[in-house]
Design an enzyme around this catalytic site. Structure first.
Site, short mmCIF file in Angstrom:
data_model
loop_
_atom_site.label_atom_id
_atom_site.label_comp_id
_atom_site.label_asym_id
_atom_site.label_seq_id
_atom_site.Cartn_x
_atom_site.Cartn_y
_atom_site.Cartn_z
N ASN A 237 46.43 42.52 39.99
CA ASN A 237 46.06 42.12 38.62
C ASN A 237 45.02 43.10 38.08
OD1 ASN A 237 43.27 41.05 39.15
ND2 ASN A 237 44.45 39.75 40.53
N LYS B 234 59.74 50.77 53.63
CA LYS B 234 59.95 50.84 52.19
C LYS B 234 61.34 50.28 51.82
CE LYS B 234 60.05 53.94 48.29
NZ LYS B 234 60.55 55.24 47.89
N PRO C 80 46.11 31.02 49.98
CA PRO C 80 45.08 29.99 50.15
C PRO C 80 44.09 30.07 48.99
CG PRO C 80 44.66 31.86 51.62
CD PRO C 80 46.00 32.10 50.97
N ASP C 81 43.60 28.92 48.57
CA ASP C 81 42.57 28.91 47.52
C ASP C 81 41.20 28.99 48.21
OD1 ASP C 81 40.63 28.13 45.60
OD2 ASP C 81 42.24 27.29 44.37
N ILE C 82 40.60 30.15 48.12
CA ILE C 82 39.37 30.41 48.88
C ILE C 82 38.24 29.52 48.37
CG2 ILE C 82 37.78 32.22 49.64
CD1 ILE C 82 40.12 34.20 48.85
N LYS D 91 39.16 22.12 36.42
CA LYS D 91 39.23 23.04 37.57
C LYS D 91 38.06 22.78 38.52
CE LYS D 91 41.27 27.07 36.77
NZ LYS D 91 41.42 28.40 36.18
N1 CTP Z 1 40.17 31.42 43.51
C1 CTP Z 1 40.11 31.57 44.88
N2 CTP Z 1 41.28 31.66 45.59
C2 CTP Z 1 42.46 31.64 44.97
C3 CTP Z 1 42.52 31.49 43.55
C4 CTP Z 1 41.34 31.40 42.85
O1 CTP Z 1 39.02 31.60 45.45
N3 CTP Z 1 43.58 31.73 45.69
C5 CTP Z 1 38.90 31.26 42.78
C6 CTP Z 1 38.54 32.40 41.85
O2 CTP Z 1 37.73 33.38 42.54
C7 CTP Z 1 37.75 31.70 40.77
C8 CTP Z 1 38.39 30.34 40.70
O3 CTP Z 1 39.06 30.16 41.95
O4 CTP Z 1 36.41 31.51 41.13
C9 CTP Z 1 39.33 30.10 39.60
O5 CTP Z 1 40.28 31.10 39.50
P1 CTP Z 1 41.43 31.01 38.41
O6 CTP Z 1 42.36 32.15 38.62
O7 CTP Z 1 40.82 30.82 37.05
O8 CTP Z 1 42.06 29.66 38.81
P2 CTP Z 1 43.36 29.27 39.54
O9 CTP Z 1 43.00 28.43 40.70
O10 CTP Z 1 44.18 30.46 39.85
O11 CTP Z 1 44.04 28.34 38.45
P3 CTP Z 1 45.05 28.67 37.26
O12 CTP Z 1 45.69 29.99 37.59
O13 CTP Z 1 45.97 27.54 37.33
O14 CTP Z 1 44.24 28.69 36.02
#
Ligand code: CTP
Length: 398
Positions: free
Chosen positions: A208, A286, A304-306, A338
């Site tokens: 991104n 590749k 994983p959502d850290i 959130k």
């Molecule tokens: N974050 C994280 N791990 C992930 C996704 C997000 O730690 N896999 C953390 C980001 O560093 C940030 C927060 O979660 O502090 C929110 O990130 P954002 O991209 O706005 O939220 P998402 O959970 O991806 O939600 P959405 O895309 O549905 O808005």
């Protein structure tokens, strides 16, 4: 101020060794105490007498100086300091440190110490970029050794590139960040920053547009308030700030492991733009066009959502967990939801709609949401937003 904090300053043998004299002056001016140790090569560039006169203390050079052993053994010498600083850290000294060699006073002290160590590397650009130096640096960083510099620029040898010793003021700032009396001194804070890269095959990845600017500015502001910062960064455009412990990662899985490895911490701030998805079964080689004209199908799996992982830790959760939320509409409502969903203490929400110019720009306009409600800050530079947020973190941890 350093208020009598003691620094063991190991001066390596390089043309930049003369700059260590200015560093000694800055440390003394801030009220720090110093014990300089010169390697044999360093004495070719600065004299023990000038180092001793500026430091106001005895200078050590030789492991087998029995008089010194009677005064203070090398073990004691290595542990009586609050911080060991190696400036300049030559390629040779870094190799000795990484390999655990102890064949002179400087390397023996570095092996014997149980005190935090900060290195300021300085060497020719080719030596800095040599795979052996890169390997050694990775080992040293893995051992938790802090680093400041090197800078990029013209070098004494006539070449140009990274390898110049950081300016004495920058080394001094890094020392202050560790030992100075800032409101965050003694606090360990983990900051994530930058994008993640999720591999498709060895040459392609999903990414991104995060530059890492806000996370970098925040880490720098926390260091300025005295925090000990572990900076876990994906492949960002912006270089990491001085004075932090850098852990470089590529993927979300690696970022989670790095954050978990960096804990415990007093606070954790998640400014990284983590990819929500990874490619399942990324190819080891590749991916080739198969001639059929059909594109390959990529199966995606959730990362994983850290932030949520750390927020919801049952034991060892940092006292303050801060997330960011990049939204394009209904900013406050989405960010409030959130915060509740992920379980963090604060969410720093910003509107990244294209007309705001915030994504990739120098400014930010944020609303900080906590359990009490939302506080909208005026639009300001990312550096000013970072400064204000660092101040708020310091208040919360006080
Ligand atoms: N974050 C994280 N791990 C992930 C996704 C997000 O730690 N896999 C953390 C980001 O560093 C940030 C927060 O979660 O502090 C929110 O990130 P954002 O991209 O706005 O939220 P998402 O959970 O991806 O939600 P959405 O895309 O549905 O808005």
């Amino acid at each position: 101020m350093l208020n009598g904090k003691r620094i063991l300053l190991i001066i390596g043998g390089g043309i930049a060794a003369y700059k260590s004299l200015e560093l000694i002056r800055l440390i003394r001016k801030a009220g720090g105490a110093l014990t300089p140790v010169l390697t044999r090569a360093a004495t070719e560039f600065v004299t023990p007498l000038s180092a001793s006169a500026l430091a106001g203390d005895k200078v050590y050079t030789d492991l087998f100086d029995l008089t010194d052993e009677a005064e203070m053994g090398h073990i004691e010498l290595s542990r009586s300091a609050d911080l060991v600083v190696v400036a300049p850290a030559t390629a040779d000294l870094m190799a000795k440190m990484a390999g655990g060699q102890a064949d002179d006073l400087a390397s023996t002290l570095l092996m014997a110490t149980d005190t935090p160590v900060l290195i300021a590397p300085a060497m020719n650009v080719r030596m800095w970029e040599h795979p052996a130096t890169k390997r050694n640096l990775a080992l040293l960083e893995g051992d938790g050794i802090g680093r400041v510099g090197p800078d990029e620029g013209d070098m004494a040898c006539g070449e140009f590139g990274p390898g110049r010793l950081a300016e004495p003021q920058a080394i001094f700032d890094a020392i202050m960040a560790r030992l100075g009396d800032g409101p965050l001194s003694g606090k360990h804070i983990v900051v994530t920053s930058g994008p993640t890269h999720e591999p498709i095959d060895p040459v392609r990845y999903i990414a991104n547009r995060s530059s890492g600017a806000q996370g970098t500015a925040l880490a720098a502001a926390l260091v300025r308030l005295g925090a000990d910062v572990t900076f876990v960064t994906g492949p960002a455009d912006v270089a990491p700030p001085q004075g932090v412990r850098v852990v470089a990662v590529e993927t979300a899985d690696q970022m989670l492991a790095a954050v978990q490895g960096a804990l415990p911490a007093d606070a954790a701030v998640f400014a990284a733009a983590v990819a929500d998805w990874k490619v399942l079964g990324a190819s080891g080689s590749k991916i080739k066009k198969d001639g059929s004209g059909a594109p390959p199908a990529l199966a995606l799996g959730e990362n994983p959502d850290i932030l949520a992982n750390v927020s919801q830790m049952e034991t060892g959760r940092p006292a303050l967990v801060v997330g960011f939320a990049a939204e394009t509409d209904d900013v406050i409502a989405h960010a409030t939801a959130k915060r509740a969903r992920k379980g963090c203490d604060w969410i720093v929400a910003n509107d990244v709609s294209p007309e705001t110019g915030i994504m990739g720009g120098d400014e930010n306009a944020v609303t900080v949401i906590d359990a009490q409600g939302a506080e909208t800050w005026p639009r300001a530079s990312k550096v000013d937003v970072a400064r204000r947020l660092a101040g708020k973190i310091a208040e919360a941890l006080a």
